[in-house]
Motif scaffolding. Structure first.
Motif, PDB file in Angstrom:
ATOM      1  N   GLY A   1      92.778 127.083  35.268  1.00 45.13           N
ATOM      2  CA  GLY A   1      93.888 127.367  36.166  1.00 45.13           C
ATOM      3  C   GLY A   1      94.635 126.079  36.483  1.00 45.13           C
ATOM      4  N   TYR A   2      95.675 126.202  37.305  1.00 50.03           N
ATOM      5  CA  TYR A   2      96.499 125.043  37.621  1.00 50.03           C
ATOM      6  C   TYR A   2      96.819 125.003  39.104  1.00 50.03           C
ATOM      7  N   ALA A   3      96.983 123.815  39.634  1.00 51.82           N
ATOM      8  CA  ALA A   3      97.655 123.624  40.918  1.00 51.82           C
ATOM      9  C   ALA A   3      98.920 122.831  40.618  1.00 51.82           C
ATOM     10  N   THR A   4     100.063 123.332  41.100  1.00 52.14           N
ATOM     11  CA  THR A   4     101.353 122.742  40.744  1.00 52.14           C
ATOM     12  C   THR A   4     102.163 122.499  42.009  1.00 52.14           C
ATOM     13  N   ALA A   5     102.784 121.335  42.089  1.00 46.55           N
ATOM     14  CA  ALA A   5     103.616 121.034  43.257  1.00 46.55           C
ATOM     15  C   ALA A   5     104.848 120.253  42.830  1.00 46.55           C
ATOM     16  N   LEU A   6     105.898 120.415  43.611  1.00 47.06           N
ATOM     17  CA  LEU A   6     107.054 119.527  43.510  1.00 47.06           C
ATOM     18  C   LEU A   6     106.990 118.598  44.708  1.00 47.06           C
ATOM     19  N   VAL A   7     107.077 117.302  44.461  1.00 47.77           N
ATOM     20  CA  VAL A   7     107.052 116.343  45.561  1.00 47.77           C
ATOM     21  C   VAL A   7     108.334 115.534  45.560  1.00 47.77           C
ATOM     22  N   ALA A   8     108.747 115.092  46.745  1.00 56.18           N
ATOM     23  CA  ALA A   8     109.869 114.157  46.880  1.00 56.18           C
ATOM     24  C   ALA A   8     109.315 112.848  47.413  1.00 56.18           C
ATOM     25  N   CYS A   9     109.785 111.738  46.857  1.00 55.24           N
ATOM     26  CA  CYS A   9     109.226 110.422  47.201  1.00 55.24           C
ATOM     27  C   CYS A   9     110.349 109.454  47.566  1.00 55.24           C
TER      28      CYS A   9
ATOM     29  N   ILE B   1     107.359 116.722  39.450  1.00 57.82           N
ATOM     30  CA  ILE B   1     106.497 117.907  39.319  1.00 57.82           C
ATOM     31  C   ILE B   1     105.124 117.409  38.912  1.00 57.82           C
ATOM     32  N   ILE B   2     104.128 117.781  39.680  1.00 56.81           N
ATOM     33  CA  ILE B   2     102.760 117.365  39.353  1.00 56.81           C
ATOM     34  C   ILE B   2     101.914 118.604  39.157  1.00 56.81           C
ATOM     35  N   GLU B   3     101.171 118.613  38.043  1.00 57.26           N
ATOM     36  CA  GLU B   3     100.329 119.779  37.745  1.00 57.26           C
ATOM     37  C   GLU B   3      98.932 119.289  37.390  1.00 57.26           C
ATOM     38  N   VAL B   4      97.941 119.909  38.022  1.00 53.96           N
ATOM     39  CA  VAL B   4      96.544 119.532  37.844  1.00 53.96           C
ATOM     40  C   VAL B   4      95.799 120.736  37.303  1.00 53.96           C
ATOM     41  N   GLU B   5      94.938 120.526  36.321  1.00 53.50           N
ATOM     42  CA  GLU B   5      94.068 121.604  35.824  1.00 53.50           C
ATOM     43  C   GLU B   5      92.879 121.743  36.765  1.00 53.50           C
ATOM     44  N   CYS B   6      92.718 122.889  37.389  1.00 57.33           N
ATOM     45  CA  CYS B   6      91.572 123.063  38.281  1.00 57.33           C
ATOM     46  C   CYS B   6      91.308 124.536  38.519  1.00 57.33           C
ATOM     47  N   VAL B   7      90.161 124.812  39.101  1.00 52.77           N
ATOM     48  CA  VAL B   7      89.841 126.196  39.470  1.00 52.77           C
ATOM     49  C   VAL B   7      90.442 126.476  40.850  1.00 52.77           C
ATOM     50  N   ALA B   8      90.584 127.767  41.170  1.00 49.69           N
ATOM     51  CA  ALA B   8      91.276 128.156  42.406  1.00 49.69           C
ATOM     52  C   ALA B   8      90.649 127.510  43.641  1.00 49.69           C
ATOM     53  N   GLU B   9      89.310 127.390  43.642  1.00 52.93           N
ATOM     54  CA  GLU B   9      88.662 126.861  44.848  1.00 52.93           C
ATOM     55  C   GLU B   9      88.966 125.376  45.082  1.00 52.93           C
ATOM     56  N   GLU B  10      89.624 124.725  44.142  1.00 50.76           N
ATOM     57  CA  GLU B  10      89.980 123.319  44.334  1.00 50.76           C
ATOM     58  C   GLU B  10      91.365 123.133  44.962  1.00 50.76           C
TER      59      GLU B  10
ATOM     60  N   ALA C   1     106.292 120.833  47.944  1.00 53.68           N
ATOM     61  CA  ALA C   1     106.227 122.296  47.883  1.00 53.68           C
ATOM     62  C   ALA C   1     105.154 122.652  46.868  1.00 53.68           C
ATOM     63  N   LEU C   2     104.197 123.451  47.296  1.00 54.98           N
ATOM     64  CA  LEU C   2     103.131 123.900  46.400  1.00 54.98           C
ATOM     65  C   LEU C   2     103.507 125.254  45.815  1.00 54.98           C
ATOM     66  N   ALA C   3     103.297 125.428  44.527  1.00 56.89           N
ATOM     67  CA  ALA C   3     103.521 126.747  43.925  1.00 56.89           C
ATOM     68  C   ALA C   3     102.359 127.658  44.319  1.00 56.89           C
ATOM     69  N   SER C   4     102.662 128.735  45.038  1.00 55.53           N
ATOM     70  CA  SER C   4     101.566 129.585  45.506  1.00 55.53           C
ATOM     71  C   SER C   4     101.404 130.831  44.640  1.00 55.53           C
ATOM     72  N   SER C   5     102.175 130.933  43.580  1.00 54.45           N
ATOM     73  CA  SER C   5     101.993 132.027  42.623  1.00 54.45           C
ATOM     74  C   SER C   5     102.422 131.522  41.246  1.00 54.45           C
TER      75      SER C   5
END
Lengths: 457, 457
Positions: free
Chosen positions: A221-229, A283-292, A313-317
């Motif tokens: 699975g993935y966790a994906t976010a858009l960040v502003a810096c 855009i940052i995307e990490v490979e991980c399981v949902a519980e992470e 902003a985290l992608a929640s779907s």
């Protein structure tokens, strides 16, 4: 056609069969390449061998006739690496499309060089596995083409380029010699790693006919976010922190400069998850399981607390995730705005901010020049897109983008290759001694300069 | 000494300074290599350049004198790759020991070729980072030596070999030309990737003087277990399941056949966490944070439920973890039992069980032959250790281990290299066309065969 040319075509037809040789009207009906759709393929003939043995026989015949060979995969390269001349033979891998075997336990696949990347991905998925190389042209780009150009794409940060996905390969040299190095081994220290001669050398040292590819476990699975810096260097710190927190499982880190972000999130295009006025987005995307996911949120919180991230902003779907990727991927939005010239360069991460500022300042002084910048910055890779001006304007843009690279230890081609298009720029990222050493190897393997002549140098 | 030799030594002394040239008694006081401690280093002189420029001048001088050069790093290789003859110049990298820079944001380091792997690891750790290459000889093996041999070791499964840790390097060719490719870039598709010419070619194509190394985030922790399985193929299934469950974070997977396990866990040696009578054992280590331990236990439970694992022991402390690794690492236990001849081969994972059974059966028929087998099986890499018999016995052992490899698509050297020791075996894992292609490159870069002549082929 000269009598010699005619004799060569007869011999080639005898090798590959009558349907294996394309000439005349049928040949002129094919475009020179994807980037030149209106230009017919210029060649004496297009030859389509079915396997390594036929490729070897074709190259032997061409060697004896003194004919030059231009290899052709999916024809979706961006640097004119497959353009051929009217007296040359174009060799297409389009009939070498067999996936010969897939071993799910060793996680390896044997594929012909004409198999598309999409077909490789699909075959891996059907076996519960994953082939990580991915790029926009996945439906046309081939195993042979991506080996010859050492293709990169969207997941290099985590999985490397095509170079890291090839365990073995088979290639035919200019004289027709078949060099088969098809061992499915991770470790094999028995002298020069011959596959490296054919990776990224654009068919100038040999024609790749088959390969042993390394597959991977399918991501959970993935966790994906858009960040502003506040700036590019902060973006680099976000990347560094995520790599530590997730043990190298950051699969993508795409930097988006503000003009690019605003262009891609205009009304009617991608929905902007964050406001348009931040100095830098990623855009940052990490490979991980949902519980992470909680750990990912903790990381973003911590970075916001430190001021390294201004908003996130985290992608929640999966739908939201795809929406974020549309900000990065819809190249057609740039084309619609007339920003059509694409550049692909590398810069060390710690020099990137200064390089981009300097180049933007130079381009701001060019009349009518519009420019956006984005890229796989975790891989050092920046893409510039600019308007297409008349000669002097384009030359000034080229100079603004390419000239600083030599002093910055950068590269004029991160992932697209050199082809014909960037030949004149090669000296900006290779020293005279490096080019001379490449020529030594070229002369050793192709002394008559008949394999994709004129490409790279 | 001939007048020519004497003139060359004078010239070399002028280049590297009087303390840079070692000759006479001082030279004979040095051993030929770690595997030949009683044999003096045979060479006209040992020269110790301080940097790339001096190395270039040394090689130019040797070229003009027609002298052969044998490079020397930590001298702990296992295949006689650094043995020199009395008329040759040995070039040691022992004065090129500077860590020139370390960039924590880009995670790169620039190091001289004489820096030890341990020093690289320590410098990375001080910066909160990690250099993954690790092997028993870490305190003596050097950056240049591990590049020249493409060293592997304990974490190849997760991080690759030295090849994957070098972003750029500088090398000197046989004629003294300095080829500098020191860019710290992950992506750089500008023709042939020149560093590949020097990786794993044992100094036969050039002498490496500096490198840009890629660092990684420090692992957050480990989960480590010893498992017992019904067979080798079950072990492979354990590996495959762990790679999926932990997204490629399996950092080690060491197969231990029963005779090896029993030898290493004799009374007074490592404590056996599991009984001695299982058909196959494996140490499995995953990089993860502490809160993931439950998932690791769930995985082991599931595999036991399926019968893929018969019994398992989890290391519940760092002390227990070190105890498990002692089962694998204490080579001196084999030596104490007279099992002193070491072999290093590769076999595709799906052929491994049959290969080991066949070779064990052949060796069972050799009088007085004792043998144990273990290895990084996730990397295809098996290590055999055997007794040292008289000539015919050793030849029969060699045949049992090496001969089947050609038909199995294996390799006679997984990670040690070829050197002088395995030259006669090269043909078992390289075809005539492959060796001919290697020779083409060798002749192109070193036409007079003066760089480490006679090594590899």
């Amino acid at each position: 056609m000269t009598p010699n040319a005619s004799a060569l075509l007869d011999r080639l037809a005898a090798i590959v069969g009558p349907t294996g040789l394309v000439t005349g009207e049928e040949l002129r009906g094919r475009p020179a390449s994807w980037t030149r759709p209106a230009e017919p393929c210029a060649a004496l003939a297009l030859v389509r061998p079915r396997d390594t043995a036929e490729t070897g026989a074709v190259l032997t015949a061409c060697a004896e006739a003194g004919a030059a060979i231009v290899p052709r995969g999916g024809a979706t390269g961006l640097v004119d690496g497959i353009l051929s001349a009217p007296d040359q033979i174009t060799l297409s891998t389009e009939r070498m499309t067999a996936i010969e075997s897939l071993d799910p336990l060793s996680m390896t696949m044997v594929a012909g060089s004409g198999v598309t990347i999409e077909a490789v991905q699909n075959a891996a998925r059907e076996a519960g596995l994953f082939f990580p190389l991915d790029l926009g042209a996945r439906g046309s780009a081939t195993v042979g083409g991506t080996i010859s150009t050492n293709a990169g794409g969207l997941r290099v940060l985590r999985y490397g380029m095509m170079r890291e996905m090839v365990l073995g390969l088979e290639a035919v040299l200019a004289d027709g010699t078949v060099v088969s190095s098809m061992r499915p081994l991770i470790k094999n220290n028995t002298g020069l790693d011959l596959k490296q001669l054919f990776l990224g050398t654009e068919g100038t040292l040999g024609i790749v006919t088959r390969a042993v590819l390394r597959l991977r476990p399918e991501p959970a699975g993935y966790a994906t976010a858009l960040v502003a810096c506040p700036g590019v260097d902060d973006g680099a710190r976000v990347l560094r922190a995520a790599q530590s927190a997730f043990q190298g499982r950051v699969s993508s880190f795409e930097g988006l400069w503000p003009d690019f972000y605003r262009l891609m999130t205009k009304p009617g295009r991608a929905t902007p998850p964050l406001g348009p006025d931040y100095p830098f987005y990623a855009i940052i995307e990490v490979e991980c399981v949902a519980e992470e996911t909680d750990r990912f949120l903790d990381l973003l919180d911590r970075l916001m607390g430190e001021g390294t991230v201004l908003d996130a902003a985290l992608a929640s779907s999966e739908e939201q995730r795809q929406g974020m990727w549309r900000i990065r991927d819809r190249v057609e939005n740039m084309n619609a705005d007339g920003i059509v010239r694409a550049f692909d360069v590398s810069v060390p991460l710690d020099r990137m901010d200064g390089y981009v500022r300097g180049a933007l300042a130079r381009m701001a002084a060019i009349p009518d020049c519009r420019v956006v910048v984005y890229g796989h910055i975790g891989d050092n890779n920046l893409h510039w897109n600019t308007t297409d001006l008349d000669g002097p304007g384009n030359a000034a843009i080229d100079a603004a983008i390419y000239e600083p690279l030599a002093d910055l230890n950068g590269s004029v081609s991160a992932e697209h290759g050199i082809g014909l298009e960037k030949r004149g720029k090669l000296g900006l990222s290779r020293s005279a001694e490096e080019i001379a050493t490449m020529r030594l190897v070229k002369r050793a393997l192709d002394p008559d300069n008949r394999l994709n002549p004129g490409k790279i140098f």
